[in-house]
Design a protein around this motif. Sequence first.
Motif, PDB file in Angstrom:
ATOM      1  N   UNK A  31      11.475  -2.332  13.135  1.00 51.78           N
ATOM      2  CA  UNK A  31      10.347  -1.735  13.847  1.00 51.78           C
ATOM      3  C   UNK A  31      10.202  -0.245  13.571  1.00 51.78           C
ATOM      4  N   UNK A  32      11.249   0.357  12.990  1.00 62.43           N
ATOM      5  CA  UNK A  32      11.186   1.773  12.667  1.00 62.43           C
ATOM      6  C   UNK A  32      11.392   2.683  13.853  1.00 62.43           C
ATOM      7  N   UNK A  39      -5.734  -0.370   7.212  1.00 65.08           N
ATOM      8  CA  UNK A  39      -4.282  -0.456   7.082  1.00 65.08           C
ATOM      9  C   UNK A  39      -3.652  -0.999   8.352  1.00 65.08           C
ATOM     10  N   UNK A  40      -4.294  -0.763   9.500  1.00 63.65           N
ATOM     11  CA  UNK A  40      -3.760  -1.175  10.792  1.00 63.65           C
ATOM     12  C   UNK A  40      -4.871  -1.158  11.824  1.00 63.65           C
ATOM     13  N   UNK A  72       4.098   5.624  16.366  1.00 63.83           N
ATOM     14  CA  UNK A  72       4.260   4.179  16.293  1.00 63.83           C
ATOM     15  C   UNK A  72       3.462   3.605  15.124  1.00 63.83           C
ATOM     16  N   UNK A  73       2.275   4.148  14.887  1.00 69.49           N
ATOM     17  CA  UNK A  73       1.475   3.718  13.734  1.00 69.49           C
ATOM     18  C   UNK A  73       2.227   4.000  12.440  1.00 69.49           C
ATOM     19  N   UNK A  74       2.788   5.194  12.336  1.00 65.48           N
ATOM     20  CA  UNK A  74       3.520   5.558  11.121  1.00 65.48           C
ATOM     21  C   UNK A  74       4.729   4.652  10.910  1.00 65.48           C
ATOM     22  N   UNK A  75       5.415   4.308  11.991  1.00 61.53           N
ATOM     23  CA  UNK A  75       6.590   3.450  11.867  1.00 61.53           C
ATOM     24  C   UNK A  75       6.208   2.087  11.305  1.00 61.53           C
ATOM     25  N   UNK A  76       5.092   1.533  11.774  1.00 65.52           N
ATOM     26  CA  UNK A  76       4.630   0.234  11.266  1.00 65.52           C
ATOM     27  C   UNK A  76       4.222   0.347   9.811  1.00 65.52           C
ATOM     28  N   UNK A 100       5.127   2.552   7.563  1.00 65.57           N
ATOM     29  CA  UNK A 100       6.271   2.809   6.681  1.00 65.57           C
ATOM     30  C   UNK A 100       6.888   1.509   6.211  1.00 65.57           C
ATOM     31  N   UNK A 101       6.998   0.555   7.124  1.00 65.42           N
ATOM     32  CA  UNK A 101       7.606  -0.716   6.773  1.00 65.42           C
ATOM     33  C   UNK A 101       6.683  -1.576   5.919  1.00 65.42           C
ATOM     34  N   UNK A 102       5.404  -1.596   6.243  1.00 60.15           N
ATOM     35  CA  UNK A 102       4.487  -2.479   5.517  1.00 60.15           C
ATOM     36  C   UNK A 102       4.120  -1.929   4.146  1.00 60.15           C
ATOM     37  N   UNK A 103       4.248  -0.611   3.970  1.00 60.79           N
ATOM     38  CA  UNK A 103       3.830  -0.006   2.713  1.00 60.79           C
ATOM     39  C   UNK A 103       4.984   0.596   1.926  1.00 60.79           C
ATOM     40  N   UNK A 104       6.215   0.318   2.347  1.00 65.55           N
ATOM     41  CA  UNK A 104       7.383   0.938   1.710  1.00 65.55           C
ATOM     42  C   UNK A 104       7.462   0.632   0.230  1.00 65.55           C
ATOM     43  N   UNK A 105       6.982  -0.532  -0.165  1.00 67.49           N
ATOM     44  CA  UNK A 105       7.118  -0.945  -1.567  1.00 67.49           C
ATOM     45  C   UNK A 105       5.916  -0.570  -2.425  1.00 67.49           C
TER      46      UNK A 105
END
Length: 228
Positions: free
Chosen positions: A183-184, A47-48, A111-115, A117-122
């Motif tokens: 960036x969250x 995922x990252x 910081x990992x969660x913030x990234x 959240x944005x990439x997987x929000x949908x």
Amino acid sequence: MNHVLLIDDDVELVGMFSEYLEQEGFRTTCVHNGLDGAREALRGDYAIAILDVMMPGANGIETLRRIRADSRIPVLMLTARGDDADRILGLELGADDYVAKPCTPRELTARVRAILRRTQAAAGAGPAPVLTVGKLSMVPEQRRATWDGAPVELTSTEFNLLEVLARHAGRPVSKNELSEQGLGRPLARFDRNIDVHLSSLRQKLGLLADGRSPLQTIYRQGYQLIRD
């Protein structure tokens, strides 16, 4: 379960980060050199990736180049505190964000969660309409963007920032808004992430009919995507 790839030659530090991430519900894989790290990242099972800049042999910058040649996987860079040159170069090469070392496992995980959240929000959402502003078309759920019908290859953070600007097209968006929504996290003092990402976006997008960039800097207000 989100699978995190840690690439850092500091075995003790990576072990500490890995243990904390796993306590927080992540699955982790640790690699201790750049060449193996790039090969592992390109397998597509993560995922990252968390990537340290300072490594012997293929350092983090070279490793990022190898990853970005074939993959859009989100990459979080670990940089020495105050080392702006490596930080900016990493962002220009397509890193999504950075954390300055030394940092705590809690800060890294946030910081990992913030990234993510944005990439997987949908994830799991139904079809959504295409977001269109002039020659720009975006499909947020599929993370796809085109300019005048041609695909635009964007990192996850570039996509996030461009989506924020597209949803507010025609008006300035402050750097703090872009940081919060793209960036969250709140904008930190002297943080140049937004500027570097927007510079990259200008290079990737085309020009308007009058030769201007569609992304304009509005003095003391932020950035604006021109509605044309």
